[in-house]
Structure formats: structure tokens, C-alpha cells
Write an enzyme that holds these catalytic residues in place. Sequence first.
Site, mmCIF file in Angstrom:
data_model
loop_
_atom_site.group_PDB
_atom_site.id
_atom_site.type_symbol
_atom_site.label_atom_id
_atom_site.label_comp_id
_atom_site.label_asym_id
_atom_site.label_seq_id
_atom_site.Cartn_x
_atom_site.Cartn_y
_atom_site.Cartn_z
ATOM 1 N N GLU A 248 -44.688 86.821 37.957
ATOM 2 C CA GLU A 248 -43.828 87.040 38.999
ATOM 3 C C GLU A 248 -44.388 86.568 40.266
ATOM 4 O OE1 GLU A 248 -42.860 91.133 39.240
ATOM 5 O OE2 GLU A 248 -42.031 91.409 37.300
ATOM 6 N N GLU B 48 -47.157 96.147 34.967
ATOM 7 C CA GLU B 48 -48.145 96.675 35.873
ATOM 8 C C GLU B 48 -48.557 98.077 35.483
ATOM 9 O OE1 GLU B 48 -46.349 96.185 39.698
ATOM 10 O OE2 GLU B 48 -46.428 93.819 39.537
#
Length: 1288
Positions: free
Chosen positions: A286, A139
Site C-alpha cells: 500500500e 497490519e
Amino acid sequence: MADSKLTTFFISIIFFYFTVTSTAKSSNLVREIKQQSQQEDKEPFVGVNIGTDVSNLLSPADLVSFLQGQKISHIRLYDANPDILKALAKTKIRVIISVPNNQLLAIGSSNTTAASWIGRNVVAYYPQTLITAIAVGDEVLTTVPSSAPLLLPAIQSLYNALVAANLHTQIKVSTPNAASIILDTFPPSQAFFNQSWTSVMVPLLQFLSRTGSPLMMNLYPYYVFMENKGVVPLDNSLFKPLTPSKEMVDPNTLLHYTNVLDAMIDAAYVSMKNLNVTDVVVLVTESGWPSKGDSKEPYATVDNADTYNSNLIKHVLDRSGTPLHPEITSSVYIYELFNEDLRSPPVSEANWGLFYSNSTPVYLLHVSGSGTFLANDTTNQTYCIAMDGVDSKTLQAALDWACGPGRANCSEIQPGEDCYQPNNVKNHASYAFDSYYQKEGRAPGSCDFKGVAMITTTDPSHGSCVFPGSKKVSNKTRTVVNSTEIAEMPYQRVESLVNEACTFLNLYKNSTCEICGTRAPVSSVSSLKDLKDTSLDGKLDSSVGSVFLPLRPCSKRKIMEPEVPEVGIEDCVELGSFRGIKASNKAVAVKEDSSSGAVKTSLKILSYNVWFREDLELHMRMKAIGDLIQLHSPDIICFQEVIPAIYDIFRRSNWWKLYRCSVSDDMAESRGYFVMQLSKLPVKSFSCKPFKNSIMGRELSMTEVEVLGDKSLVVATSHLESPCPAPPKWDQMFSKERVEQAQEAINILQKHPNVIFGGDMNWDDKLDGQFPFPDGWIGAWRELRSAEDGFTYDTKSNQMLSGNRSLRKRLDRFVCSLRDFKVTGIDMIGMEAIPGLSYIKEKNVRKEKKLLELPVLPSDHYGLLLTISSLFPKDAKTQAAGGYGGIRIWSRPKIPVPYPLPAGDHTVLAGDWYKNPHYVLRRLLDSGVNLPFPDGLVINGRGWNGYKFNVDPGKTYRFRVSNVGIATSINFRIQGHALKLIEVEGSHTIQNIYTSFDIHLGQSCSFLVTADQAPKDYYVVVSSRFTRRVLTTTAVLHYTNSQQGVSGPVPGAPTVQIGPSLLQAKSIRRNLTASGPRPNPQGSYHYGLITPSRTIMLANSAPYINGKQRYAVNGVSYVQPDTPLKLADYFKIPGVFNLGSIPTSPPSGNNAYFQTSVMAANFREFVEIVFQNWEDTVQSWHMDGYSFFVVGMDGGQWTTASRKGYNLRDTVSRCTVQVYPKSWTAIYVALDNVGMWNIRSENWARQYLGQQFYLRVYSPANSWRDELPIPKNALLCGRARGRHTRPL
């Protein structure tokens, strides 16, 4: 990780599971890796993330043993822990390793460091340890945006190192992204990437496309729910079953979303498509749900975490895909394996795990039936089997129910399958019972089957036969074909799936096998010839297709139904309203691929009584009707005898998504029996009117649609009162009521200019008389097929009705009153039996009861398919050619034109056309396939001799000719007549005479044609230019006193020769003395005396980018922005475009890239633009907002010396110009129009795939003299939404 998953409302990603293909070593391990890779390529998977902020984390060896015990085969590490990688060797557990964010700087700035990292963490372990991918950072764009410039260099450096190690095809490189990089979340069809990261996302996606790597996304429905409580239902976030009314509906695609994750995945697909990337798949790296939280996180509970992860596992392993891409099921890595108890607050951050650090489960997952993944499912396992001692006939009946109406998956007990042996009723029944029991979630009462079944805790699996719910694994490797569909098929049907002659799987659409030609037989217990005896020994058979089978017993009182709000004629459905009772909340808008209905001129309307009988193969009959809909693709559908079960089957069908429905989900659930309409065309209103005299609840349903842009069409349907010949009165035919209803319907409808009224009229011409036609109305069948009976209910031809009382009637009809259309066809459909499907019927034949095996048809009625066509020339050919009528612009009355006033004015819209509509052609281009050769040419929408131009002898006419095609140049000529050129795109020309004239894409010109030949008909000819296969079409020049049609050969013309066309183009000169739009002569503007301030050279090219055909200008292939460029420029919105994003001259080399290309220019500049074409095709360029002077064109490479041949005196000004193959064309243009102007190829495919850009002509004065202000009512979209066109 979880703490940074703060999502915006809906992000989507679609998962990709990728595989490892081992290097070319000869070891058994490598071969085993390849075999495993090939197998796992076919199946989605569920993996787990392993975080290490855990106290007392298992040793690497114990961790691997734990993973193996839990049947976990895919893991993701947040680093490249050498001890874990070593322990994973030879275990067949696949692993994604990661580059932590703090290592990006070193790897992104040094190829040597990247190579060292690959050698240390990949080459040292692979292939013994199955490393499948490298996740570069985590991220990065949202957590450490300062490192964003390093991300792509790091990815590229690592990939280069893999290439050097020859591992780049086995190991993929990508970076996990947070969901918040996607904006405008729901509906998914409107999603797009945050434009502030365009400079990173575009090259990243290009890299992923080029290398076949996935887009890694971290997607958390938990955060979506928490940030949108009250908007997003909890059940929707947890994958819980929803009623149709609670499903989320994308109003642009009409797709229903039953869970948040699918919507997030589809949003990611749409976002990538908006950047012209469609071949990158998404891997969900995820996803999860916390089991514990603080007071601010009340939904972080064990029950919710258990529900989410259990349902997530089932959803992935069920391979159900997403609504937008049902063919693709995303693989998902659950976050996470262990609770990371060392993580910082909030509380939920330490409670995402499936297990505690001591390996005990946090909760017990309920994933029985989803394979062997995760052995922590300790739910008590039970099975349902047949009881001992039950007679085979009773067991067979229960087996038939389970595999039929019960929709158990009985495919495994078919011949040749694992559970077929032992081949006896008890064994087969046990499997079917257990399939149904497990499908129903082992609910109480689901293992009864009228007392012939029992529950057991002993796994009944045996050998290779694995029962549903078993933990055992079948050793069989096979391909599952449409397992969902098979699971819904009745038992008898499944047997007929396989043709015994060739074992080819036949999905019921064909009466003969596609492979070997074997015809599907319809066997019977008794001879079908006995059915011709229709004498009745006893009571009238009330089974299949009785003469008139009423829904309820007839009575003189109105049938009682639940209270349903009446929908009057005035109660029209608003477009876009998907929650109202008057329109289906599923069909709220017309999809792009059907929106062309606004200009459709040939329409199909289907009327079908679908027969409400539920106990006779309802599901398969409705599926067969759906197949007919997909085959014939009607624009409007009228259904009668719809019940909630039928509505639900249709609603879940793929074809339903193309239509908008007149009945909402709520209304369908509350009504027992109704009519409904569906439309692909834009709907102005739905309405219905109950009949005043109906005791059966009958009504008139109406749909008003708009076609041809401005023509209204009303299509109505009804199921008029049914005859009811049953005790106690056999004469209850309700003729009087039926006639009154027909008259009432006609009275309502006849005020409209275009009306089609179709449906099950139950009309009997002998009993009811002639249908009450007003003047001007017709019966479609009698109009077109009067010699045929047209029986839509026929006990003779419909063998499903064999044995019933003889009845042959034309019960279903279409009656029409049309002003702007004509009826061109009517056909009966649904007349063939459903292959391989039959039912048993008991019939009294000659005082003896016999069992008859009869075929099953879609309904007891046949359907009627009506075709209407426009009376105007705006037919489908014109639509495909892009022409819809000419706009004639006349000179101002006081300004003379340089020729005598013509006797008439004819518009000629000519060009190529395709049979396929535009959305099919777009899909071809999107898939990387170039357009096929055009299917033909048209003149004013008509083919050979389909259009006529009338002329009086001796008079002169103006012919305005335009090439409205999308792919080819054309040549225009008229047999035996000269063409005097008078105008080109607004410029009066020297009046040269031509016998034929080349007109390129987008160009227009005018000729004077004198009717000075012998009075007869002559060919008006259009043929393709510069094509290997020459297309030709003709119209007719008709002398009004002609007595002879066209004759002789069609006059020829140049075909592929470039030289004559180039000379002809150079011969076009401007009439300097003629007046232009103003009284001053055209020659008063001396463009040749002005020195251009600069030269812009534009070269077209046809590169392949990401393996797909694209087109480019100066190496840049244009991509559409998320906000219109003019709005972005006006409001100064950053990130939409960059000035200078396209060079002003062609770059060296053949590289091309995607960009929203905008070139900067200054107001009042006078520039020279050179179009250089090195390809073998003619190019046609158009410039919005300007006319330009075509000063030169020639073959070869343009140089400054080419200016010596310029026409600087009397060239024409125009807005579209051709460039011949391996040639150049030069223009001069005065930039006197402030704005954002498109320069593009007029070849539609090239334009669509990137051969265009924008020229921003800028004035710092910001004066109304230079540019008018933005309109007050301008539509503000994209990132301009919410802004104001005027100060508040």
C-alpha cells in the site's frame, strides 16, 4: 488500510515483485502463464488495491473490463471475493487475495480449516485466475496485537495447504505490515524492528526467507510528512526534484535520498539485515496520497495526490531502485482504485482513490512515457519531430547535440534497433528530438533546435518503432542494459557501444573487445602524420590543450568571483557536520568499508587536473576519470580545475559515496573554478588558504587525516598561477607569482611531520628554477624515476592535443616531507584514449585547413598516483592477521618468577592473513559463502624472512608467541633450537622442552630460547596445522656475530596429525610451586576438590539457515541485539534478550534457529563445561572475563565416565582452549565475576555467523563488592538512549 498507517518517522521497505509459475498441466493457458511469469520476473510493476466500501461498486464483470481498459495488470483484494476471482479468469490480471483479520483465529488454530480455505479460494480458481500471493491479515501486529500469536500459525497452515496442493512455488504467503513496526527511522542505516515484536518477526522472516516470499509493507510518505512537518519537506514526500542541498543525507552511508519512499524502503532492508536476514525482498502493498481532507489535513489535495501518484508510477517504472539498492526497484500497489465513500471519518479515509465509484477519474494522472499503465492519463500528448525541407548538415548538427550534450536517449536509432530504419538523418533526428522533448517534460522551448524541429500531435511511431511519449507498445522483447547511462551518452559514443566484429556491448572501459579481441580504432579524416607538423600558419590554436589556457582573460586585477566565505587554516571541518560550508554535505562520514584507514599503512594519493573544458565530451571524460578512481582506489584524491558541472558529475557517481569531500555542494555551486580534495580516511580537518598574490583566485587546500591510529598526515593540493601567453602581452608567464606561491605553501606545510603536497604546479624548471625544497623534502618523481621525463602535459604522447603548439612539461608534481612514511611508488594514469570516443578538430596544415578526427583522453593532463608506506611493521598483512603489536604484562617486582631473568623479550604475533580487507570477507559471509583458504601466514606482519629477531650468543631470551589469525591453528618452531615452555596465558607451567609447538586460534604462550648454536642465522618457522594445503612462513633468528644467512631446508613439523597435538596439549601442566599474580603459590587453589554444581554441554554445529551457511551453539545461531546486552540488563529493558534462550545441552536433531542467546548462571557457582565437537575441524573457544581449568580432552563422545581421566591436580588455567575434531574438551570454572560474558569461537567466520552466546552471571546482592557501578560516561545506545547512569 489507510486509517492505520500512522507511521513513525521513517520506515523502509524494499519491494519485491513476485510471479506465478503455473502447475504442470499441458494446456496452452498454463504455458502462457509460464511465459508471462518469466517476462514479468524481470520488470517491476505498479498495481492497485481494490477496497469494497464503495456505493454502487461495479459488477465483477464490469470491474474486470474496467481494469483491462486501464491496462491494470496487478491488483490486491482485501478478501477472496469469489465473484471477482471468477471474473478474472483468463484475463492475465494478477491478484493477491487476502485472509481478513477476523478469520485468523479459525485458520491459525486448525490445519483443516486452512486446507479448506485454500481449496475454496485458491485451488478452485487457479491457474485460470492468476493468484500470485495470499496476504494473511492486514497490519495485524499494530491493529489487532492480540491476534499476533495466531499470525505465524495461520501463515504456516496456509503454506502447508499450498504444499499439499503443489502450489507453494507459484503462490507466496506473507502478511502486510504497518510502517510503524520499524523504529529509529531516519537515517535508514539506523532503522530496526520494534523489539517488542521480535518473537514474531524473527520466525516470520525466517519463514519468508525459506519460502522465497516477500515482506509486505504498507508505506505512506503522506503520514511521515504530516507527523514531521518542518522536518520532512513536502517536495521530498511528493518525489519532486530537489537541489543537492535539500536532499536528505544518511550520515552513516553518505547516501542521498531524493524522496521519502526510498528512505522508508531502505530502512526496511536495514531492519531485516539487523536480524541477519538479507534474502527477503519487500513488496509495497500500500502507498498513496489522499485527494481530500478536513481542516486538519490541508495537504490532502487533488494536486498533491496527482503529483504523488504520478511520480510514484514513474519512479517505479523507471527502475531506478533506491540509494542503498539501486539494482532493485520495488513494485508498489497504489492505495487505492476507487474512493471508498462509505468509510468512516476523517474525510481523507474516503478519498484515497484514483477513480470515483462511477469510474470517472478523481484527477488526471501525468504518467506519459511510463508505458501504458493507467489509461486515465488524458494529458494532451505532443511530440517533437524534424521539420521538412531542412538540409541534412544542419539536421545532423542538431542530432549530434540532442544525443550528446542534450543527453537524449538515442539507443533506439542504433543499427539493429527498432528505430534505425529508415536509415536517414531526418528519421533519426526526429526520434532524438522527441526523446529530448519528452525528457524535458515537453517544456516550452525544448522543441526548437535552432529552428529545425516542430511540435506535432500525430504520433510519429511506425511499425515496431515506438517514439518516447507514445501510448503504443513495442512487440519487441529485449534486455535494456543500463538505460540511464546510455541515455546520457553522446550520439557518436552510442554507435561505438557495440563492437561490429562480435556485437558485444563495450561500456568504454576497454581499448580491446573482451570477447573477440578487436581493438577499437581511432580513425581520422586526415592522416595523423600531418599532425607532426606543428608549424602555425595563422593564429595560435586556442582549442584543445593550448599551451596554457586560462579560465578568464588575464589582467592585473584579481578575477571577480561571487562572494565566497574564505576558509582559513583555522577553519577546520568538524567531523559529522554535513551542513557546513567547509565540507560536502554528501560526504560526512567514512563508510565501514573504508574506515579501516585508521590502520592502513600503504596509502595511495591521486592528483589530477581534470580540465574544465565543457564543450569537449565533459561527461564522458569525467566518467573515464571515475573509472580510473575505481580501478586504482586512491585513499585521497586531489583535483584541480574543477567547475560546478564537473563537481555535479562526480557527486552523482557511485565511487563518490566512499569519500568525504573538502567542498560543500553550496560552495561548489557558487564558485566558478576551484581545487578540491576527497578522502576515504578519517578526516581530522579540511582547510584552505588563498594565496596572497594570486590574480587568478588560486589557493592551498589541505586535508589532515589520521593513519596508524596515532600518526597524522597532511595532504595538500594547489593549482599554482598559470602562465598566460596571450595578447596583448605574450610574456605573461607569472613565474614570480608561482614561485612565491610555492614558497608560501611550503612555509605553511613544513610545520607538520608528515606532508604530501601535490597538484598542478604549472612548474617550468627552466623558467621557475628548482622547486623550493627545504631540507628533508623530496620530489617523488625525481626520487623514484629520475631517469624518466615524467611529462604530465605532453602534446606528443597525448594525441588529443595533437596540432597544438609543442609543449612537453612536468607540470604536475608531488613533493613530500615524511617522518613516519616512505615514498614507494609513483605512476602516471589516464594516458590511454577513451575507447570509441573521438572529436573533430579543424587544423591548419601547410596553409590548408583540414578536419582531423582525434581521440579523447580523460584530460589534457595525465594524473599522478603516489604510493607511500609506513616505516613501521604495521602493514596491511598485519592488519589482515589481526595483530597490531603485543602488550607485555610483567610479574610484580616482589613476586619471583620460576626462571632466570631473560636477556631480552621478543613478541611473536603469527597467524593467517587474507589479501582482502575485513569488509570484503564480511560480505562473502553475509552472502552465504564461506571464507576462502587464507592467502598466507605472517610473522609480525611480514612474509618470508621479513622479520628479524636479534640475539647475542650464549644468552637466553623469552619469546611470547600468539596466534592472532582468524582461521587456522599454527605450529611454531626455531631451526636448531629448543623451546622451553614457561607460561600459557598467564599460568606458569612445568618447563617441558619441545622442538615445535601447536598454538591454536587466540592462544598465547611463552618459551625460553637459548642462543647456544653456531653463530649464523636460523629460520623461525610458522606453519598451518590441520589443513590439507600447508602454509608456511619464516622469520630470521639472527646472531649478532653472524656472518652467514639462513640456509638449509626449513625444518618440518606435524601437519594434519591430531594425535601428537593432543598428547602435547595434555603434557602442559601447571607449576604448583610458582607464585601467581599474588605471592601464594599457584597450587594453593585446589580446584579438583570442588564438586561442580552442574554440567553445561556446548556443541558446535554448521547448519544452513535460510539457505545460507551459519554456525551455532546447541542449535542456536547468535544474532546481534539492537542494544548492548549489559545495558539492557542494567536498565532492565525488556525484549532485548531472554534468559534461557539457549539450552544447556545440545538438542536432538539438526534444526537450528536465530536468537540473541543468553544463558543464565549464578554468582559463585562452580560449573563444569564440556565442549563437544562432532565436526571435522579443530575448534577454539574463548571465554571473556574468566580463566578456567582445562581438566580433560579426548576423542569421541563425552560421558560421565570421561571424568575418570580428568586432571584434577595440576592442569593450567587459561581463557582459550581447543577442541579437536570429533572430540571433547572439559573445563572447570568458578563463576566469581558478575556480568554479561561472551563465550565464542575464536574462528572469526564461525563467530561472525553465530557460534557464540552470552553467559549472564547474576548476583542479587547488587553490591560494589561483586560488581562496580556503570561508569558515569558510559555510552548509552540502542534502547538505552536517553537513560541516565546516575540518578538526576
